[in-house]
Design a protein around this motif. Structure first.
Motif, mmCIF file in Angstrom:
data_model
loop_
_atom_site.group_PDB
_atom_site.id
_atom_site.type_symbol
_atom_site.label_atom_id
_atom_site.label_comp_id
_atom_site.label_asym_id
_atom_site.label_seq_id
_atom_site.Cartn_x
_atom_site.Cartn_y
_atom_site.Cartn_z
ATOM 1 N N ALA A 135 -2.156 9.935 -5.451
ATOM 2 C CA ALA A 135 -3.155 10.958 -5.755
ATOM 3 C C ALA A 135 -3.914 10.587 -7.020
ATOM 4 C CB ALA A 135 -2.494 12.312 -5.917
ATOM 5 N N ARG B 265 0.839 -1.197 0.000
ATOM 6 C CA ARG B 265 0.000 0.000 0.000
ATOM 7 C C ARG B 265 0.876 1.250 0.000
ATOM 8 N NH1 ARG B 265 -5.328 -0.660 0.675
ATOM 9 N NH2 ARG B 265 -6.116 -2.624 1.516
ATOM 10 N N GLU C 189 -2.212 0.524 -9.855
ATOM 11 C CA GLU C 189 -3.180 0.344 -8.777
ATOM 12 C C GLU C 189 -3.992 -0.926 -9.017
ATOM 13 O OE1 GLU C 189 -7.039 2.636 -6.791
ATOM 14 O OE2 GLU C 189 -6.118 3.369 -8.652
ATOM 15 N N GLU D 84 -7.858 14.068 -6.033
ATOM 16 C CA GLU D 84 -8.097 13.512 -4.700
ATOM 17 C C GLU D 84 -6.823 12.848 -4.195
ATOM 18 O OE1 GLU D 84 -10.983 10.158 -2.522
ATOM 19 O OE2 GLU D 84 -11.113 10.533 -4.681
ATOM 20 N N GLU D 85 -6.525 13.051 -2.915
ATOM 21 C CA GLU D 85 -5.382 12.400 -2.279
ATOM 22 C C GLU D 85 -5.862 11.130 -1.589
ATOM 23 O OE1 GLU D 85 -2.303 13.023 -2.415
ATOM 24 O OE2 GLU D 85 -2.047 15.122 -3.017
ATOM 25 N N ARG D 86 -5.254 9.984 -1.941
ATOM 26 C CA ARG D 86 -5.632 8.710 -1.323
ATOM 27 C C ARG D 86 -4.423 8.162 -0.570
ATOM 28 N NH1 ARG D 86 -7.785 5.119 -5.998
ATOM 29 N NH2 ARG D 86 -6.096 6.153 -7.129
ATOM 30 N N PRO D 87 -4.518 8.009 0.755
ATOM 31 C CA PRO D 87 -3.339 7.635 1.550
ATOM 32 C C PRO D 87 -2.917 6.181 1.394
ATOM 33 C CG PRO D 87 -5.283 7.823 2.945
ATOM 34 C CD PRO D 87 -5.697 8.290 1.590
ATOM 35 N N GLU D 88 -3.840 5.260 1.087
ATOM 36 C CA GLU D 88 -3.501 3.843 1.010
ATOM 37 C C GLU D 88 -4.094 3.232 -0.244
ATOM 38 O OE1 GLU D 88 -4.567 1.739 4.510
ATOM 39 O OE2 GLU D 88 -2.944 2.599 5.714
ATOM 40 N N ALA E 209 0.715 5.817 -0.759
ATOM 41 C CA ALA E 209 -0.115 7.009 -0.962
ATOM 42 C C ALA E 209 -0.079 7.381 -2.439
ATOM 43 C CB ALA E 209 0.394 8.162 -0.111
#
Length: 359
Positions: A57, A53, A325, A278-282, A55
């Motif tokens: 974006a 996993r 991803e 959008e920022e996605r941490p995992e 981070a």
């Protein structure tokens, strides 16, 4: 001679016997055993990487054009002859600085005449006021004198405005461009003299598909790059979103701004824009090399379970920095084959060796 023949025959027979013995010994020795698994099948050597996993974006990429924060071409409002040019090309100037001066001898004379008329009108008005206070003149005479005073004042303001129109000043802080005229040139009203650009802040205009419109908002962060400065990124933010969607391209125009204090970027340059939606941490990701080429839209990888390789269908998302991803099909901690998968089939035995991908 007969003795030599006998020696030759004996030597030949001895060689034949030696060769036959070597062949017999070789046939008795068993061959070397291949690398095998516990089940006895030959294993394929592979390299693996772990599903992890990171981070990431969610972003959109576009191409745009850099523009000045403010840009104007200075043009005279009246015709006249250039008396002085008070700037150096390509240098910064401050707001209000006089850049070009036209010959204003006639306008100065008109202003001097208007001021003389104003002095006379003020003197007459004061005299009329004094006479009116002593009831020597009527109210209408006083009003007429006051009206002549206002006309004189307006004439001075008009002459002063005409004089000021002979000066071309900078409307904002900026950098002047290359002038198109010289001292002594006669210019008409509206002729282009020089451009003025405010490049301390730059605007970047770009377009995105209308499908992204619900995810766009003022203030979003983005990165701007230029082919003139490879590898460098400049932070910017969205300033405005055009309410009109282009009917032909089905795209919406977006304008962002970025600071440019050192002037390294210039208006008109080509820009590569990366807008962060959008920022996605995992986010679960695998290396790009783990994907197995296959026809159709379905993506596959080989997952290592024990000493076997399983062919797994996955659903992928965005790709960035050699990572893909994984939306479905794998879980964090799974190990996937990154090298050697072209020799594999579903259920094949594998032997994992360390590799650059993190085996």
């Amino acid at each position: 001679m007969p003795g030599n023949r006998k020696l030759t025959v004996v030597a030949s027979l001895a060689g034949i016997v030696a060769l036959a013995g070597a062949a017999w010994y070789a046939n008795r020795t068993p061959p070397a055993a291949p690398v095998a698994t516990a089940q006895g099948n030959a294993a394929t050597v592979v390299e693996t990487a772990e599903v992890r996993r990171v981070a990431m974006a969610d972003e959109a990429a576009a191409l745009g054009t850099l523009r000045s924060n403010e840009s104007v071409v200075l043009r005279p409002e009246v015709a006249g002859r250039i008396k002085a040019i008070l700037f150096r090309e390509g240098t910064p100037v401050k707001r209000g600085a006089v850049l070009v001066e036209l010959d204003a001898a006639v306008q100065r004379a008109e202003l001097q005449q208007a001021r003389a008329s104003l002095d006379l009108a003020e003197s007459n008005f004061r005299r009329t006021e004094d006479l009116f206070a002593r009831r020597f003149v009527s109210q209408s005479a006083r009003d007429e004198s006051a009206s002549r005073l206002e006309v004189a004042r307006a004439a001075v303001a008009l002459a002063d405005a005409r004089l000021r129109r002979m000066l071309l000043v900078a409307p904002f802080d900026g950098v002047v461009g290359i002038r198109q005229v010289s001292v002594g040139d006669f210019v008409k009203d509206g002729d282009a003299l020089v451009n003025l650009e405010d490049i301390s802040v730059l605007k970047v205009d770009f377009r995105l598909p209308e499908t992204l419109l619900p995810r766009l908002r003022v203030g979003q962060a983005l990165e701007v790059g230029s082919d003139s400065l490879p590898g460098e990124r400049f932070a910017a933010q969205v300033d405005a979103i055009d309410p009109l969607v282009d009917a032909q391209g089905r795209a919406v125009l977006i304008r962002a701004s970025l600071d440019n204090p050192e002037g390294r970027l210039r208006p008109g340059m080509f820009a590569r824009v990366r807008l962060i939606l959008e920022e996605r941490p995992e986010v679960a990701v695998v290396p790009e090399e783990a994907l197995v080429p296959s026809p159709g839209d379905t993506q596959y990888v080989f997952r290592v379970v024990g000493e076997r390789a399983e062919r797994v269908a996955i659903r992928t998302g965005v790709r960035r920095d050699a990572l893909v991803e994984v939306l479905e099909g794998l879980a964090p901690g799974d190990r996937v084959v990154t090298a050697g998968q072209l020799k594999l089939r579903d259920g094949a035995a594998v032997r994992v060796v360390p590799g650059a991908a993190g085996g």
